[in-house]
Enzyme design. Structure first.
Site, mmCIF file in Angstrom:
data_model
loop_
_atom_site.group_PDB
_atom_site.id
_atom_site.type_symbol
_atom_site.label_atom_id
_atom_site.label_comp_id
_atom_site.label_asym_id
_atom_site.label_seq_id
_atom_site.Cartn_x
_atom_site.Cartn_y
_atom_site.Cartn_z
ATOM 1 N N ASP A 277 -3.167 4.500 -2.290
ATOM 2 C CA ASP A 277 -3.886 5.512 -1.363
ATOM 3 C C ASP A 277 -4.781 6.864 -1.326
ATOM 4 O O ASP A 277 -4.204 7.487 -2.449
ATOM 5 C CB ASP A 277 -3.867 5.304 -0.337
ATOM 6 C CG ASP A 277 -5.217 5.260 1.062
ATOM 7 O OD1 ASP A 277 -5.491 4.824 1.042
ATOM 8 O OD2 ASP A 277 -4.531 6.493 1.028
ATOM 9 N N GLU B 76 -6.454 3.917 -5.967
ATOM 10 C CA GLU B 76 -7.091 4.026 -5.546
ATOM 11 C C GLU B 76 -8.274 5.392 -5.528
ATOM 12 O O GLU B 76 -7.774 7.063 -5.357
ATOM 13 C CB GLU B 76 -7.541 3.999 -3.761
ATOM 14 C CG GLU B 76 -9.181 4.080 -3.537
ATOM 15 C CD GLU B 76 -8.547 4.343 -1.206
ATOM 16 O OE1 GLU B 76 -10.069 4.014 -1.045
ATOM 17 O OE2 GLU B 76 -7.633 5.358 -0.861
ATOM 18 N N ASP C 242 0.623 -1.246 -0.404
ATOM 19 C CA ASP C 242 -0.047 0.090 0.088
ATOM 20 C C ASP C 242 0.994 1.476 0.098
ATOM 21 O O ASP C 242 2.125 1.592 0.972
ATOM 22 C CB ASP C 242 -0.681 -0.321 1.288
ATOM 23 C CG ASP C 242 -2.113 0.340 1.327
ATOM 24 O OD1 ASP C 242 -2.835 1.219 0.611
ATOM 25 O OD2 ASP C 242 -2.670 -0.623 1.026
ATOM 26 N N HIS D 279 -10.935 -3.353 2.538
ATOM 27 C CA HIS D 279 -11.543 -2.402 4.843
ATOM 28 C C HIS D 279 -11.992 -1.979 5.299
ATOM 29 O O HIS D 279 -12.375 -0.975 6.105
ATOM 30 C CB HIS D 279 -9.665 -2.293 5.241
ATOM 31 C CG HIS D 279 -9.214 -1.782 4.032
ATOM 32 N ND1 HIS D 279 -8.918 -1.840 2.811
ATOM 33 C CD2 HIS D 279 -9.013 0.130 5.105
ATOM 34 C CE1 HIS D 279 -8.209 -0.279 2.867
ATOM 35 N NE2 HIS D 279 -8.776 0.532 3.842
ATOM 36 N N ASP D 280 -12.836 -0.957 3.872
ATOM 37 C CA ASP D 280 -13.144 -0.173 4.072
ATOM 38 C C ASP D 280 -14.994 0.070 3.600
ATOM 39 O O ASP D 280 -15.417 0.823 4.245
ATOM 40 C CB ASP D 280 -13.644 1.174 3.025
ATOM 41 C CG ASP D 280 -11.372 1.815 3.264
ATOM 42 O OD1 ASP D 280 -10.871 1.563 4.296
ATOM 43 O OD2 ASP D 280 -10.641 1.963 2.083
HETATM 44 C C1 NOJ Z 1 -8.845 4.980 1.995
HETATM 45 C C2 NOJ Z 1 -8.211 4.251 2.814
HETATM 46 O O1 NOJ Z 1 -8.306 2.577 1.997
HETATM 47 C C3 NOJ Z 1 -8.430 3.771 4.009
HETATM 48 O O2 NOJ Z 1 -8.711 3.218 4.956
HETATM 49 C C4 NOJ Z 1 -8.637 4.962 5.034
HETATM 50 O O3 NOJ Z 1 -8.647 5.790 5.547
HETATM 51 C C5 NOJ Z 1 -8.020 6.513 4.067
HETATM 52 N N1 NOJ Z 1 -7.907 6.049 2.412
HETATM 53 C C6 NOJ Z 1 -6.998 7.729 4.180
HETATM 54 O O4 NOJ Z 1 -5.852 7.177 4.021
#
Ligand code: NOJ
Length: 558
Positions: free
Chosen positions: A199, A254, A98, A327-328
């Protein structure tokens, strides 16, 4: 379309805190991951995307990095990391790290220096602005509630943080900072890693002048001024020239708020930026006008429209990533399937639906077990900063109804996905001998990896089969996508076409038995059932099929 190993791969995402604890401190670690590589090999995946393991004060569980070239103490050492990489490569698996470079931790030495004085050489690594009439420089809200600006008493200026106030945004306009980031990436790649998941990479360029959001609210959503900003493609092309193009590697960015038009640039087939991006459009289908926590029921027609748009708009132009949870996001079987009466069936159906689309599929840890959402009784049991900040803003400061907010957390909260992996039916699901940092989902006595490996009909073996099919049939990777039966309310069906072959995929997204009627325009002389999630007696007549609750089938037509 060019053939690439990363188009043919299946990625497995590990959220290290929750994967496997090797030393009994209640927190997953790198040695824990290494101990489970044979399990992942058995599943058949090609690439691991490892959520951040770098040094971090864990305000946002590792997405706030204080040292990009060292490992978080709780997760182990750099030697553990080297061992993991070597053991993965020995098993023919690749490692995608990551990369979190829209922001760092406020404890990173760059920021510590930056906030010392206005003439510090690191000053310009971050985004500092004086206030306006005693207030913040603009009205942007942070992703984690409240203003996106934090006042620094010493410096008497504000710094920008699109996420928590311990995650200051880096200033990509500064070429020295960009060079430092590229050097750090090169250092990791020279160590032998095989890629980066980037990210919120489409947030790195902010609009000139940082204009306020036009809504007129005191705090408002300023996304249009920092998502897909004016210089983002220039930065990514530079990164590509300086770093990415020098390695045979894999990249996924992302990109919240990216359209398919944006994606065709980020993930262009010529390879001048990234290999693929994560879109959020299909993850927003159950959000109302009030945003993520304003939960509304999602509709299959919307899912069809969004997925079809991404499949068709990128056709021949760029590559898709395929995911239904991470994970989000909540667990897919609870969100889009049925985690009560048809947990196993719907988990398999959703997997079929996703893995047969065009793109690179991502499996989030525990998805291969059909793990479900969780409901903790009290807000204190939740760990996630997004949940905690939102709860404080809405309930404690805003007097909203506690129960209503808890219901939204049950459906949408990120901790749904972060409960420890359920390895077996022993205490703490075999994840740790200590006290887990986040409570284990109490259904571990029925849902766990040990049982899955003993049961040939498990969700685990279904994923194994899907992955195997992908290795055998080019059409699953490269075939072009077409939606069929668009108006059908319960079934999502589509075809994939490669030369004179067709793949026919049908998925019943409901608990209601529904008839699939094959459209007449699909010609074929033979049909072979490739994968299905129910017993099928007579599978040769496919003109009309009664699909049972959450039944899915994929046929190869010739
Ligand atoms: C996206 C990540 O997947 C998430 O877990 C994170 O809180 C935010 N970006 C900030 O880095």
């Amino acid at each position: 379309m060019e053939k690439k190993w990363w188009k043919e791969s299946v990625v497995y995402q590990i959220y290290p805190r929750s994967f496997m604890d090797s030393n009994g401190d209640g927190i997953g670690d790198i040695k824990g991951i290494t101990s489970k590589l044979d399990y992942l090999k058995e599943l058949g995946i090609d690439v691991i995307w490892l959520s951040p393991v770098y040094q971090s004060p864990n305000d946002d569980n590792g997405y706030d990095i204080s040292d990009y070239q060292n490992i978080m103490d709780e997760f182990g050492t750099m030697e553990d990391m080297d061992e993991l990489l070597a053991e993965m490569h020995a098993r023919n698996m690749k490692l995608m790290m990551d990369l979190v470079v829209n922001h760092s931790s406020d404890e990173h030495k760059w920021f510590v220096e930056s906030r010392k004085s206005k003439d510090n050489p690191y000053r310009d690594y971050y985004i500092w602005r004086p206030g306006k009439d005693g207030e913040e420089p603009n009205n942007w809200t942070s992703f984690f509630s409240g203003s996106a600006w934090q006042y620094d008493e010493e410096i008497e200026e504000y710094f920008l943080h699109l996420f928590s106030k311990k995650q200051p945004d880096l200033n990509w306009e500064n070429p020295t900072l960009r060079k430092e980031i590229y050097d750090m990436m090169t250092w990791w790649l020279d160590k032998g890693i095989d890629g980066f998941r980037m990210d919120v990479i489409n947030l790195i360029s902010k609009a000139e002048g940082l204009p306020s959001a036009p809504g007129g609210e005191k705090y408002d959503w300023g996304g249009e001024f920092f998502m897909n900003g004016p210089r983002v493609h220039e930065y990514l092309q530079e990164m590509n020239r300086e770093v990415l193009s020098k390695y045979d590697m894999m990249t996924v960015g992302e990109c919240p708020g990216a359209s398919t038009k944006d994606a065709a640039k980020y993930a262009n087939e010529e390879g001048t930026e990234l290999n693929m991006i994560f879109t959020f459009e299909h993850m927003d289908l159950d959000s109302g006008p009030g945003g993520k926590w304003d939960v509304k029921p999602w509709k299959l027609a919307d899912l069809k429209a969004v997925m079809t748009k991404w499949q068709k708009d990128l056709e021949g132009k760029g590559w898709n990533s395929l995911y239904l949870n991470n994970h989000d996001q909540p667990r897919m079987v609870s969100r889009l399937g049925n985690d009560q009466d048809y947990r196993v069936e719907s988990a398999k159906m959703l997997a079929t639906f996703l893995h047969m689309l065009q793109g690179t599929p991502y499996i989030y840890q525990g998805e291969e077990l059909g793990m479900t959402n969780v409901q903790f009784e009290s807000i204190e049991e939740y760990n996630d900063i997004e949940i905690q900040n939102m709860y404080r803003e809405k309930v404690i400061e805003g007097n909203e109804d506690h129960q209503k907010v808890m219901e939204a957390i049950y459906v949408k909260g990120r901790d749904n996905a972060r409960t420890p992996i359920q390895w077996d039916d022993s205490e703490n699901a075999g994840f740790t001998t200590g006290t887990p940092w986040l409570k284990v989902n109490q259904n571990y006595k029925e849902i766990n990896a040990k049982y899955a490996l003993e049961d040939k009909e498990s969700v685990f073996y279904y994923y194994q089969k899907l992955i195997k099919l992908r290795k055998e049939l080019d059409i699953i990777v490269y075939g072009t996508y077409d939606l069929i039966l668009e108006e059908e309310e319960n079934i999502y069906a589509y075809t994939r076409t490669l030369a004179d072959e067709k793949l026919l995929v049908m998925c019943n997204f409901t608990a209601v038995e529904t008839k699939f009627n094959l459209p007449e325009h699909i010609p074929f002389t033979s049909s072979e059932l490739l994968i299905n999630n129910y017993d099928v007696q007579n599978c040769s007549d496919i003109s009309s099929i009664k699909l049972r609750p959450y039944e899915s089938r994929a046929y190869l037509l010739k």
